[in-house]
Every structure is written in C-alpha cells, then in structure tokens.
Design a protein around this motif. Structure first.
Motif, PDB file in Angstrom:
ATOM      1  N   THR A  34      85.717 114.217 -30.112  1.00  0.00           N
ATOM      2  CA  THR A  34      85.398 115.142 -31.200  1.00  0.00           C
ATOM      3  C   THR A  34      86.216 116.426 -31.055  1.00  0.00           C
ATOM      4  O   THR A  34      86.566 117.061 -32.016  1.00  0.00           O
ATOM      5  CB  THR A  34      83.906 115.500 -31.203  1.00  0.00           C
ATOM      6  N   ASP A  35      86.501 116.825 -29.775  1.00  0.00           N
ATOM      7  CA  ASP A  35      87.306 118.016 -29.582  1.00  0.00           C
ATOM      8  C   ASP A  35      88.757 117.578 -29.432  1.00  0.00           C
ATOM      9  O   ASP A  35      89.146 117.015 -28.430  1.00  0.00           O
ATOM     10  CB  ASP A  35      86.839 118.747 -28.308  1.00  0.00           C
ATOM     11  N   GLN A  36      89.536 117.849 -30.464  1.00  0.00           N
ATOM     12  CA  GLN A  36      90.915 117.340 -30.425  1.00  0.00           C
ATOM     13  C   GLN A  36      91.894 118.344 -29.835  1.00  0.00           C
ATOM     14  O   GLN A  36      93.070 118.059 -29.700  1.00  0.00           O
ATOM     15  CB  GLN A  36      91.353 116.956 -31.826  1.00  0.00           C
ATOM     16  N   SER A  37      91.385 119.561 -29.453  1.00  0.00           N
ATOM     17  CA  SER A  37      92.314 120.548 -28.929  1.00  0.00           C
ATOM     18  C   SER A  37      92.836 120.129 -27.566  1.00  0.00           C
ATOM     19  O   SER A  37      93.936 120.438 -27.186  1.00  0.00           O
ATOM     20  CB  SER A  37      91.640 121.911 -28.832  1.00  0.00           C
ATOM     21  N   CYS A  38      92.044 119.386 -26.810  1.00  0.00           N
ATOM     22  CA  CYS A  38      92.506 118.942 -25.507  1.00  0.00           C
ATOM     23  C   CYS A  38      91.807 117.642 -25.159  1.00  0.00           C
ATOM     24  O   CYS A  38      90.593 117.555 -25.219  1.00  0.00           O
ATOM     25  CB  CYS A  38      92.179 119.989 -24.444  1.00  0.00           C
ATOM     26  N   CYS A  39      92.579 116.643 -24.809  1.00  0.00           N
ATOM     27  CA  CYS A  39      91.981 115.325 -24.628  1.00  0.00           C
ATOM     28  C   CYS A  39      91.154 115.205 -23.365  1.00  0.00           C
ATOM     29  O   CYS A  39      90.484 114.202 -23.169  1.00  0.00           O
ATOM     30  CB  CYS A  39      93.061 114.263 -24.653  1.00  0.00           C
ATOM     31  N   THR A  40      91.177 116.192 -22.426  1.00  0.00           N
ATOM     32  CA  THR A  40      90.340 116.077 -21.217  1.00  0.00           C
ATOM     33  C   THR A  40      88.933 116.634 -21.452  1.00  0.00           C
ATOM     34  O   THR A  40      88.060 116.476 -20.635  1.00  0.00           O
ATOM     35  CB  THR A  40      90.979 116.825 -20.030  1.00  0.00           C
ATOM     36  N   VAL A  41      88.697 117.290 -22.597  1.00  0.00           N
ATOM     37  CA  VAL A  41      87.342 117.782 -22.890  1.00  0.00           C
ATOM     38  C   VAL A  41      86.557 116.651 -23.534  1.00  0.00           C
ATOM     39  O   VAL A  41      87.001 116.042 -24.493  1.00  0.00           O
ATOM     40  CB  VAL A  41      87.396 119.004 -23.841  1.00  0.00           C
ATOM     41  N   HIS A  42      85.355 116.348 -22.964  1.00  0.00           N
ATOM     42  CA  HIS A  42      84.606 115.208 -23.463  1.00  0.00           C
ATOM     43  C   HIS A  42      83.700 115.616 -24.608  1.00  0.00           C
ATOM     44  O   HIS A  42      83.292 116.756 -24.728  1.00  0.00           O
ATOM     45  CB  HIS A  42      83.783 114.617 -22.314  1.00  0.00           C
ATOM     46  N   SER A  43      83.400 114.676 -25.444  1.00  0.00           N
ATOM     47  CA  SER A  43      82.560 114.958 -26.605  1.00  0.00           C
ATOM     48  C   SER A  43      81.136 115.256 -26.165  1.00  0.00           C
ATOM     49  O   SER A  43      80.745 114.973 -25.044  1.00  0.00           O
ATOM     50  CB  SER A  43      82.529 113.735 -27.501  1.00  0.00           C
ATOM     51  N   GLN A  44      80.359 115.816 -27.099  1.00  0.00           N
ATOM     52  CA  GLN A  44      78.978 116.128 -26.757  1.00  0.00           C
ATOM     53  C   GLN A  44      78.133 114.867 -26.612  1.00  0.00           C
ATOM     54  O   GLN A  44      77.064 114.899 -26.040  1.00  0.00           O
ATOM     55  CB  GLN A  44      78.400 117.059 -27.809  1.00  0.00           C
ATOM     56  N   GLN A  45      78.630 113.741 -27.148  1.00  0.00           N
ATOM     57  CA  GLN A  45      77.856 112.511 -27.002  1.00  0.00           C
ATOM     58  C   GLN A  45      77.988 111.940 -25.583  1.00  0.00           C
ATOM     59  O   GLN A  45      77.138 111.240 -25.120  1.00  0.00           O
ATOM     60  CB  GLN A  45      78.331 111.439 -27.984  1.00  0.00           C
ATOM     61  N   GLU A  46      79.097 112.266 -24.912  1.00  0.00           N
ATOM     62  CA  GLU A  46      79.297 111.737 -23.559  1.00  0.00           C
ATOM     63  C   GLU A  46      78.521 112.587 -22.575  1.00  0.00           C
ATOM     64  O   GLU A  46      78.510 113.800 -22.681  1.00  0.00           O
ATOM     65  CB  GLU A  46      80.772 111.786 -23.197  1.00  0.00           C
ATOM     66  N   LEU A  47      77.865 111.938 -21.590  1.00  0.00           N
ATOM     67  CA  LEU A  47      77.001 112.686 -20.677  1.00  0.00           C
ATOM     68  C   LEU A  47      77.369 112.389 -19.238  1.00  0.00           C
ATOM     69  O   LEU A  47      77.780 111.281 -18.914  1.00  0.00           O
ATOM     70  CB  LEU A  47      75.544 112.269 -20.890  1.00  0.00           C
ATOM     71  N   SER A  48      77.173 113.390 -18.404  1.00  0.00           N
ATOM     72  CA  SER A  48      77.346 113.172 -16.967  1.00  0.00           C
ATOM     73  C   SER A  48      76.250 112.198 -16.507  1.00  0.00           C
ATOM     74  O   SER A  48      75.220 112.018 -17.185  1.00  0.00           O
ATOM     75  CB  SER A  48      77.188 114.487 -16.217  1.00  0.00           C
ATOM     76  N   ALA A  49      76.442 111.643 -15.322  1.00  0.00           N
ATOM     77  CA  ALA A  49      75.453 110.691 -14.800  1.00  0.00           C
ATOM     78  C   ALA A  49      74.087 111.357 -14.668  1.00  0.00           C
ATOM     79  O   ALA A  49      73.045 110.776 -15.005  1.00  0.00           O
ATOM     80  CB  ALA A  49      75.922 110.168 -13.448  1.00  0.00           C
ATOM     81  N   SER A  50      74.084 112.604 -14.212  1.00  0.00           N
ATOM     82  CA  SER A  50      72.807 113.303 -14.025  1.00  0.00           C
ATOM     83  C   SER A  50      72.105 113.528 -15.365  1.00  0.00           C
ATOM     84  O   SER A  50      70.888 113.352 -15.487  1.00  0.00           O
ATOM     85  CB  SER A  50      73.062 114.636 -13.325  1.00  0.00           C
ATOM     86  N   MET A  51      72.901 113.910 -16.391  1.00  0.00           N
ATOM     87  CA  MET A  51      72.307 114.130 -17.707  1.00  0.00           C
ATOM     88  C   MET A  51      71.808 112.825 -18.331  1.00  0.00           C
ATOM     89  O   MET A  51      70.810 112.817 -19.043  1.00  0.00           O
ATOM     90  CB  MET A  51      73.315 114.810 -18.635  1.00  0.00           C
ATOM     91  N   GLN A  52      72.495 111.733 -18.011  1.00  0.00           N
ATOM     92  CA  GLN A  52      71.997 110.445 -18.522  1.00  0.00           C
ATOM     93  C   GLN A  52      70.624 110.138 -17.924  1.00  0.00           C
ATOM     94  O   GLN A  52      69.720 109.716 -18.616  1.00  0.00           O
ATOM     95  CB  GLN A  52      72.970 109.328 -18.174  1.00  0.00           C
ATOM     96  N   ARG A  53      70.497 110.412 -16.610  1.00  0.00           N
ATOM     97  CA  ARG A  53      69.187 110.173 -15.979  1.00  0.00           C
ATOM     98  C   ARG A  53      68.142 111.132 -16.546  1.00  0.00           C
ATOM     99  O   ARG A  53      66.992 110.771 -16.748  1.00  0.00           O
ATOM    100  CB  ARG A  53      69.281 110.342 -14.455  1.00  0.00           C
ATOM    101  N   TYR A  54      68.568 112.383 -16.802  1.00  0.00           N
ATOM    102  CA  TYR A  54      67.630 113.364 -17.353  1.00  0.00           C
ATOM    103  C   TYR A  54      67.037 112.843 -18.662  1.00  0.00           C
ATOM    104  O   TYR A  54      65.855 112.988 -18.931  1.00  0.00           O
ATOM    105  CB  TYR A  54      68.357 114.697 -17.580  1.00  0.00           C
ATOM    106  N   LYS A  55      67.872 112.205 -19.442  1.00  0.00           N
ATOM    107  CA  LYS A  55      67.401 111.739 -20.760  1.00  0.00           C
ATOM    108  C   LYS A  55      66.672 110.401 -20.688  1.00  0.00           C
ATOM    109  O   LYS A  55      65.713 110.197 -21.407  1.00  0.00           O
ATOM    110  CB  LYS A  55      68.593 111.613 -21.717  1.00  0.00           C
ATOM    111  N   THR A  56      67.111 109.534 -19.806  1.00  0.00           N
ATOM    112  CA  THR A  56      66.490 108.209 -19.789  1.00  0.00           C
ATOM    113  C   THR A  56      65.385 108.151 -18.728  1.00  0.00           C
ATOM    114  O   THR A  56      64.200 108.117 -19.063  1.00  0.00           O
ATOM    115  CB  THR A  56      67.541 107.122 -19.524  1.00  0.00           C
ATOM    116  N   GLN A  57      65.786 108.251 -17.441  1.00  0.00           N
ATOM    117  CA  GLN A  57      64.778 108.137 -16.382  1.00  0.00           C
ATOM    118  C   GLN A  57      63.724 109.256 -16.470  1.00  0.00           C
ATOM    119  O   GLN A  57      62.548 109.027 -16.273  1.00  0.00           O
ATOM    120  CB  GLN A  57      65.474 108.185 -15.020  1.00  0.00           C
TER     121      GLN A  57
END
Ligand code: AAL
Length: 423
Positions: A30-53
């Motif tokens: 979603t952020d096209q200014s720099c390809c190393t910046v991840h979109s807001q839909q992509e989550l770190s492993a910890s944030m994935q656990r925060y939301k699911t586990q």
C-alpha cells in the motif's frame, strides 16, 4: 524483420521485464514510496499472536490470567523436625474444610538418597504418611492425624506415601497418592496407590495394589544408583508416576499425573522431556486407569494441577519445561493451549474447587487454595500456606488481575532456589 529490429526487441525484453516485475512488487504494497515498508495489513509475529492467540485483550480482561497473593496458615506453620507438603484439593463437607497432605514423623533434616537409612529420610517426602487437617474458615487449621498410612513391610508402599489428592465420588472419599518401597533410592520406581473411606474422617481402606504404575521401562546403564545413566529410553513415564490430580469428566475418572522417564538428566537424545504430564482414564475408582494414547499431554510442568473450566479442562503449569508459569486450557481435556502467562504461581497447589468432581461442562474455577513452601537450607522442612487468586468464571476481582509484578531484593533471593549467594 531485419537484425536491427530483432536486437531492439531483445533489448526491450531484457530491460522491460525486470522493470515490470519491480513495479508489480511495489504496487502490491500500500505504501509505494519505499518497497521495504510493509502494509498495515501485514503484521509482525507478535502482533499476529496478539490478535489471534490473545484476542486483542489486555491480561486484566483475560479470564485465565491471575496474580497470586500468599498468606500464612494458623495451625500448620513451619515446624522444626516435621515436614508438611503437597496439599490435596480442599473439600468442604457440611461446614468444614478438609485437606490431606504429605506429613513426616519428627526426624533429623533429610540427608539425600545416598545417606538415607531405615530411619533417616532422603528428602522431605520420604518416610511419610498422608495426614489430614480441618478448618472452618480456611485459615486456621487443626491437624487431625493419619488418613492413609504406609503399607505393611514388603509391600509397594512400605517406605513412604505422599503427594495426595482427594476425590469425592458417589458418596465415598478416595485418596490417591504416590508410593515407594524400601529402599528408597534414585532409581526406585514411584507408583500411585489409593485408599478409600465412607467419611472424610476415615477409617481408610488401603487398595492392596497400585492403581497406576510406570510405563514401558528403558534400560539402566550399570548398577550405580544414578537415574541419569541409561542405555535406552522407555516410555515418557518409565520411571515415576507422580502427583495424581483428579476430575470427573464425561462420567469417567480422569487422573492427570506428572511423569519422569528413566534417564532424567541423561545426555542421550531425548524422546520426552524430563518432566511431563500424562492422563489416565477409568470407569471406577479402583481402575483400571487407561493411559491416553496422546500422552504426554503436556511437555511442561511440575505437580499436575487441573480443574474443569467451562466445557473444557484448565491446568496450571509450573516450575519446569518451556511452557512453565502458564495457565492452559483444553476443550477436550487433552490438547492444551497456552492461555495466560503468570508470575510466581503456587507450588504444589491444592485448589478449593467445589465442582472438580461434579462431571460439569460449565466448570467455574476457583479463588483460593493451599500450597507449600519447599525446604531450603535455613528451613529444612516443608510447610503449608494459603494463596488467593482469580481463576474463577463467577468472581471478577481486579485485585488479582494486576500486571507488572516486582520483587524487592529479599523476595527475589528467596523466590529462586538456585540463586542463593554463598557468603
Ligand atoms: C514434588 C512432587 C512429587 C515428587 C516430590 C514429592 O514436587 O512432584 O511429590 O515426588 O516432589
């Protein structure tokens, strides 16, 4: 087409394809200014656990999270020469609470397996019987005497009986406990014995045989009494079955237990952890208890401790293994998942959990119980104390939902057995 045209086409393919691929990869962010910046839909492993586990919840909103408050007991305090430890589930009969526990006779301080004799204990659960105490308020207790005693000489339980749980079933009372035979050494097997009574005050009738025994044996290496020296592993519970803890579920008796394989601390590649938990299920209190095919059902923990919670089974996993200091839950009573991390949980807890034997599919949890303080050099005999918490689905007590638990230097040193500074 002439040669010049062909070269032009080739060149535009070489240059064009990578450019198209680069642009395609950029437009997928979603952020096209720099390809190393991840979109807001992509989550770190910890944030994935925060939301699911962890379901986006703070621990104070987590029904499986609690902190623990401790308080001394009157009547069962530290006593020089006598060890009291491993309290059972606390039951209430009429207006009285009952607890059963490991209790030694008056002896010198334990001397270890190598120096133990017929009258000198190896440890604080050696040479013991199961005693019981009663209380009307859960704080002031009166020791009543022996409940289940050691068996006659030559029997499987002639050296020590210890670490009991009490089960109330069809109007009768059943004590399950560990048992060892003389001589009690490192390599001695531990089994689970049982005694029953028509009243919580006894008299107790000793089942003549163990109700649970270690699984398929491994192979000891040599004759020296060293539990770490093996040539081959056996079952996960090939050496010891410990800490019976019972519930009634689906109309059956579920006995959870701690297990040791032959080869604790062995250097061989491990098929099982040194400490794990199994479950064995029976239709009747005398057994046969059939070990579950998924055993061990927990690869962590010390002193199996379970309670019916909602339509599943919860467990407090303490002291040992990669998932120590967690509260776990299994809808089927077998496949446990980590639900909360806890700090300084009670050692060897016995819960006041009134629906533990109700065959319930709406387990309500508990808010208090008894536990023990293990021996240490300055106090070589174990003793009992009480704890409070909020692991109940009925009570909401914010006092026990606090985080950020800190210790002063005194409790830090004293709460960690292996880090005593030597002067
Ligand atoms: C405890 C328990 C069992 C062991 C010993 C006494 O922590 O796991 O009861 O046998 O230690």
């Amino acid at each position: 087409m002439n040669i010049v045209d062909m070269n032009l086409i080739k060149r535009s393919i070489y240059i064009g394809v990578p450019i198209v691929m680069f642009l395609a990869s950029c437009t997928s962010k979603t952020d096209q200014s720099c390809c190393t910046v991840h979109s807001q839909q992509e989550l770190s492993a910890s944030m994935q656990r925060y939301k699911t586990q962890w379901e986006n919840k703070e621990p104070r909103e987590n029904e499986f999270y609690s902190c623990f408050k401790y308080k001394p007991l009157k009547g069962l305090e530290y006593e020089e020469g006598i060890s009291r430890r491993d309290p059972s589930t606390v039951i209430k009969v009429a207006d009285k609470y009952y607890v059963y526990y490991t209790r030694s006779p008056k002896t010198p301080a334990p001397v270890g397996y190598k120096k133990a004799t017929e009258s000198l204990p190896a440890n604080t659960w050696d040479l013991c019987d199961i005693y019981y105490a009663t209380s009307t308020d859960g704080e002031t207790w009166e020791e009543q005497g022996v409940a289940a005693a050691r068996g006659p000489e030559g029997e499987f339980d002639d050296r020590s009986v210890f670490t009991p749980d009490i089960m109330v079933y069809e109007g009768k009372y059943y004590l399950y406990y560990q048992a060892v035979k003389f001589p009690y050494q490192q390599r001695t097997r531990n089994v689970i014995g049982m005694s029953w009574a028509n009243s919580p005050d006894g008299p107790w009738h000793r089942n003549p045989k163990p109700v649970l025994e270690p699984g398929e044996p491994g192979v000891w290496d040599g004759e020296v009494d060293d539990r770490s020296k093996i040539l081959k592993y056996g079952a996960f519970d090939s050496h010891k079955v410990h800490d019976p803890n019972l519930i009634i579920r689906d109309g059956k008796i579920w006995m959870y237990y701690k297990a040791h394989p032959m080869g604790v601390h062995s250097k061989l590649k491990k098929p099982y952890p040194d400490f794990s938990m199994g479950v064995a299920i029976s239709d009747t209190p005398e057994g046969p208890f059939v070990k579950h095919h998924l055993n061990p059902i927990s690869a962590s923990g010390h002193e199996a401790l379970v309670w019916p919670y909602k339509d599943g089974v919860a467990s407090l996993i303490t002291a040992n293994g990669p998932e120590k200091n967690t509260v776990q839950w299994a809808k089927d009573g077998v496949n446990f998942e980590v639900k909360a991390h806890v700090v300084l949980p009670p050692d060897a807890a016995g819960l006041f959990c009134p629906d533990k034997y109700d065959n319930t599919k709406n387990g309500k949890g508990f808010t208090w119980g008894l536990c023990h303080i293990a021996q240490k050099p300055s106090k070589p005999w174990a003793y009992l104390m009480a704890f409070e918490c909020d692991l109940s689905s009925v009570v909401e007590n914010s006092k026990y939902k606090k985080e950020n638990i800190r210790f002063d230097e005194y409790s830090r040193v004293n709460s960690n057995r292996s880090f005593h500074w030597k002067k």
